[in-house]
Design a protein around this motif. Sequence first.
Motif, PDB file in Angstrom:
ATOM      1  N   GLU A  49       0.901  -1.286  -0.019  1.00 50.34           N
ATOM      2  CA  GLU A  49      -0.008  -0.087  -0.017  1.00 50.34           C
ATOM      3  C   GLU A  49       1.089   1.269  -0.074  1.00 50.34           C
ATOM      4  O   GLU A  49       2.173   0.959   0.100  1.00 50.34           O
ATOM      5  CB  GLU A  49      -1.066   0.189   1.168  1.00 50.34           C
ATOM      6  N   PRO A  50       0.282   2.428  -0.104  1.00 50.88           N
ATOM      7  CA  PRO A  50       1.081   3.633  -0.148  1.00 50.88           C
ATOM      8  C   PRO A  50       1.745   3.750   1.339  1.00 50.88           C
ATOM      9  O   PRO A  50       1.124   2.905   2.192  1.00 50.88           O
ATOM     10  CB  PRO A  50       0.139   4.998  -0.330  1.00 50.88           C
ATOM     11  N   ARG A  51       2.776   4.415   1.458  1.00 47.43           N
ATOM     12  CA  ARG A  51       3.492   4.324   2.900  1.00 47.43           C
ATOM     13  C   ARG A  51       2.483   4.551   3.941  1.00 47.43           C
ATOM     14  O   ARG A  51       1.698   5.517   3.981  1.00 47.43           O
ATOM     15  CB  ARG A  51       4.309   5.595   3.029  1.00 47.43           C
ATOM     16  N   GLN A  52       2.656   3.567   5.104  1.00 47.41           N
ATOM     17  CA  GLN A  52       1.824   3.291   6.112  1.00 47.41           C
ATOM     18  C   GLN A  52       2.399   3.774   7.286  1.00 47.41           C
ATOM     19  O   GLN A  52       3.595   4.317   7.074  1.00 47.41           O
ATOM     20  CB  GLN A  52       1.416   1.675   6.155  1.00 47.41           C
ATOM     21  N   ASP A  53       1.551   3.906   8.541  1.00 46.71           N
ATOM     22  CA  ASP A  53       2.049   4.505   9.698  1.00 46.71           C
ATOM     23  C   ASP A  53       3.099   3.297  10.057  1.00 46.71           C
ATOM     24  O   ASP A  53       2.355   2.347  10.407  1.00 46.71           O
ATOM     25  CB  ASP A  53       0.864   4.672  10.607  1.00 46.71           C
ATOM     26  N   LEU A  54       4.226   3.580  10.073  1.00 47.02           N
ATOM     27  CA  LEU A  54       5.194   2.595  10.333  1.00 47.02           C
ATOM     28  C   LEU A  54       4.976   2.361  11.966  1.00 47.02           C
ATOM     29  O   LEU A  54       5.358   1.108  12.271  1.00 47.02           O
ATOM     30  CB  LEU A  54       6.694   3.139   9.959  1.00 47.02           C
ATOM     31  N   THR A  55       4.820   3.115  12.773  1.00 49.92           N
ATOM     32  CA  THR A  55       4.418   2.641  14.073  1.00 49.92           C
ATOM     33  C   THR A  55       3.567   1.704  14.375  1.00 49.92           C
ATOM     34  O   THR A  55       3.415   0.522  14.958  1.00 49.92           O
ATOM     35  CB  THR A  55       4.064   3.991  15.175  1.00 49.92           C
ATOM     36  N   ALA A  56       2.250   1.710  13.668  1.00 52.77           N
ATOM     37  CA  ALA A  56       1.202   0.696  13.426  1.00 52.77           C
ATOM     38  C   ALA A  56       1.847  -0.468  12.727  1.00 52.77           C
ATOM     39  O   ALA A  56       1.379  -1.506  13.371  1.00 52.77           O
ATOM     40  CB  ALA A  56       0.074   1.421  12.798  1.00 52.77           C
ATOM     41  N   VAL A  57       2.426  -0.150  11.765  1.00 54.14           N
ATOM     42  CA  VAL A  57       3.055  -1.763  11.157  1.00 54.14           C
ATOM     43  C   VAL A  57       3.879  -2.207  12.113  1.00 54.14           C
ATOM     44  O   VAL A  57       3.822  -3.610  12.343  1.00 54.14           O
ATOM     45  CB  VAL A  57       4.010  -1.209   9.850  1.00 54.14           C
ATOM     46  N   LEU A  58       4.647  -1.616  12.822  1.00 51.51           N
ATOM     47  CA  LEU A  58       5.512  -2.210  13.879  1.00 51.51           C
ATOM     48  C   LEU A  58       4.795  -2.986  15.011  1.00 51.51           C
ATOM     49  O   LEU A  58       5.058  -4.222  15.201  1.00 51.51           O
ATOM     50  CB  LEU A  58       6.590  -1.416  14.583  1.00 51.51           C
ATOM     51  N   TRP A  59       3.762  -2.422  15.476  1.00 49.16           N
ATOM     52  CA  TRP A  59       2.805  -3.000  16.695  1.00 49.16           C
ATOM     53  C   TRP A  59       2.111  -4.176  15.951  1.00 49.16           C
ATOM     54  O   TRP A  59       2.098  -5.401  16.687  1.00 49.16           O
ATOM     55  CB  TRP A  59       1.700  -2.051  17.089  1.00 49.16           C
ATOM     56  N   SER A  72      -9.806 -10.456  16.263  1.00 49.90           N
ATOM     57  CA  SER A  72     -10.496 -10.642  14.919  1.00 49.90           C
ATOM     58  C   SER A  72      -9.450 -10.665  13.807  1.00 49.90           C
ATOM     59  O   SER A  72      -8.531 -10.339  13.598  1.00 49.90           O
ATOM     60  CB  SER A  72     -11.369  -9.516  14.661  1.00 49.90           C
ATOM     61  N   ASP A  73      -9.953 -11.792  12.943  1.00 43.96           N
ATOM     62  CA  ASP A  73      -9.031 -11.853  11.578  1.00 43.96           C
ATOM     63  C   ASP A  73      -7.675 -12.126  12.015  1.00 43.96           C
ATOM     64  O   ASP A  73      -6.554 -11.459  11.784  1.00 43.96           O
ATOM     65  CB  ASP A  73      -9.036 -11.011  10.615  1.00 43.96           C
ATOM     66  N   PRO A  74      -7.310 -13.129  13.109  1.00 44.13           N
ATOM     67  CA  PRO A  74      -6.040 -13.225  13.625  1.00 44.13           C
ATOM     68  C   PRO A  74      -5.038 -13.485  12.536  1.00 44.13           C
ATOM     69  O   PRO A  74      -3.809 -12.778  13.204  1.00 44.13           O
ATOM     70  CB  PRO A  74      -6.244 -14.119  14.814  1.00 44.13           C
ATOM     71  N   LEU A  75      -5.157 -14.014  11.843  1.00 47.20           N
ATOM     72  CA  LEU A  75      -4.042 -14.367  10.655  1.00 47.20           C
ATOM     73  C   LEU A  75      -3.760 -13.085   9.785  1.00 47.20           C
ATOM     74  O   LEU A  75      -2.953 -13.605   8.799  1.00 47.20           O
ATOM     75  CB  LEU A  75      -4.161 -15.846   9.992  1.00 47.20           C
ATOM     76  N   GLU A  76      -4.469 -12.410   9.688  1.00 48.21           N
ATOM     77  CA  GLU A  76      -4.391 -11.287   8.704  1.00 48.21           C
ATOM     78  C   GLU A  76      -3.729 -10.133   9.316  1.00 48.21           C
ATOM     79  O   GLU A  76      -3.632  -9.663  10.336  1.00 48.21           O
ATOM     80  CB  GLU A  76      -5.852 -10.429   8.366  1.00 48.21           C
ATOM     81  N   PHE A  77      -2.617  -9.756   8.480  1.00 50.45           N
ATOM     82  CA  PHE A  77      -1.805  -8.445   8.573  1.00 50.45           C
ATOM     83  C   PHE A  77      -2.602  -7.291   8.675  1.00 50.45           C
ATOM     84  O   PHE A  77      -2.763  -6.748   7.254  1.00 50.45           O
ATOM     85  CB  PHE A  77      -0.358  -8.509   7.922  1.00 50.45           C
ATOM     86  N   ARG A  78      -3.036  -6.681   9.616  1.00 47.01           N
ATOM     87  CA  ARG A  78      -3.924  -5.330   9.564  1.00 47.01           C
ATOM     88  C   ARG A  78      -3.179  -4.296  10.225  1.00 47.01           C
ATOM     89  O   ARG A  78      -3.597  -4.181  11.509  1.00 47.01           O
ATOM     90  CB  ARG A  78      -5.285  -5.795   9.942  1.00 47.01           C
ATOM     91  N   PRO A  79      -2.438  -3.525   9.982  1.00 46.96           N
ATOM     92  CA  PRO A  79      -1.888  -2.373  11.025  1.00 46.96           C
ATOM     93  C   PRO A  79      -2.861  -1.425  11.219  1.00 46.96           C
ATOM     94  O   PRO A  79      -2.659  -1.051  12.320  1.00 46.96           O
ATOM     95  CB  PRO A  79      -0.595  -1.702   9.768  1.00 46.96           C
ATOM     96  N   ARG A  80      -3.801  -1.410  10.489  1.00 45.65           N
ATOM     97  CA  ARG A  80      -4.962  -0.268  10.916  1.00 45.65           C
ATOM     98  C   ARG A  80      -5.645  -0.844  12.106  1.00 45.65           C
ATOM     99  O   ARG A  80      -6.210  -0.016  12.656  1.00 45.65           O
ATOM    100  CB  ARG A  80      -5.935   0.032   9.638  1.00 45.65           C
ATOM    101  N   ARG A  81      -5.613  -1.956  12.502  1.00 43.54           N
ATOM    102  CA  ARG A  81      -6.343  -2.253  13.831  1.00 43.54           C
ATOM    103  C   ARG A  81      -5.732  -1.522  15.007  1.00 43.54           C
ATOM    104  O   ARG A  81      -6.305  -1.752  16.081  1.00 43.54           O
ATOM    105  CB  ARG A  81      -6.046  -3.927  13.980  1.00 43.54           C
TER     106      ARG A  81
END
Length: 365
Positions: A226-236, A284-293
Amino acid sequence: MAPETVREHSVVYAPRIQDLLARDAKVFRVDATTVGVADARLMAEIVAARPVLQTERSVYKPAAGADIPHDSATRTIRALGQDVMAGIRKPPPPAGGLAGAWPYAPTSYLRRWLFGSDPLPVSLLARRGITRSDTLSRLVDRAVTTWPGGAGGNRSRNGNVNGNRSGDRTGADHPPTAMAGLIRGADDPLERRQAVAMYRRASATLCDGVAALAGNALWLLRTAPEPRQDLTAVLWETLRLLPPAWMLYRNGGDAYAGLHPEIRTEDNVALLPLLMHRHPDYWSDPLEFRPRRWDGVADPEKTPGFMPFGFDGARCWAKHLVVPLAERLLTVALDHGLTIRSPRQDAPVPLRSLLSVRFEASVGR
């Protein structure tokens, strides 16, 4: 909780990790003397049952034939924090150092970035080629223990430089680290030997862990472009799905017997965040990579079923440094066009103390 495929890419775990992921129970017997635990409530009870032992900590286990005093451990944490914050503020080394095999390339890169200003032989304590060899590590430890820089100028307990710095090879613009100052300021031979051990352990643990986290995040970003994401959320989210600290081991004893019918006095306990972070009871959707959670989550560590750095009373000593440093490392990698160059569409994850994907990378600019 079988190994997952995300879009066209996947993660291939070592067989023993795959076996753990295939377990349905939250508490189960791993082998004759070990019980695995992925239940959040029981994990909290186990951690609260007794303080963590020094022998169960990678950094603060006994050194030079003696326990590490609490005040010495505290000084190490503070000094390392100073060095990481100073490293984050200064320009990074050339990004070409991130090309090659991950997580090894970023491990060496981080050690050079954070500890490269230290004089020889102290800087050798943070060299990956040295730390991989027990023989070389012992030789360097002896050299640093008798390091003449300790007599030329001293550092105060907080790592500030006092007096002559003639032994420093980097000049006034690049002073030695606060961690090196703890070695230089040691009052007696035992304290000096322990300061040497703490420098080596702390630098390795931090750099290895941050490199593993950043590498896991890069692989997961590859699976969800995706376009540059929030890297802090990506790391969590990476800490949830591919946590480097995937297992916390506790020696058995009376403190744990009775907390669960499966746990006997003679059993050791393996706490498994890797499993808990993927369980549908908590996510929810535990195997999905979802930084926006993680959007709007003020304190991720208070999220139920989430243990990226351990529980209260047993949390990682450097947890406040890991995410900011990993975010800085990711920023450097992405800004310089780091690309994963792997002929495979899956990433191997071997059985190691730190869970980390393996891949080859190049730097485009």
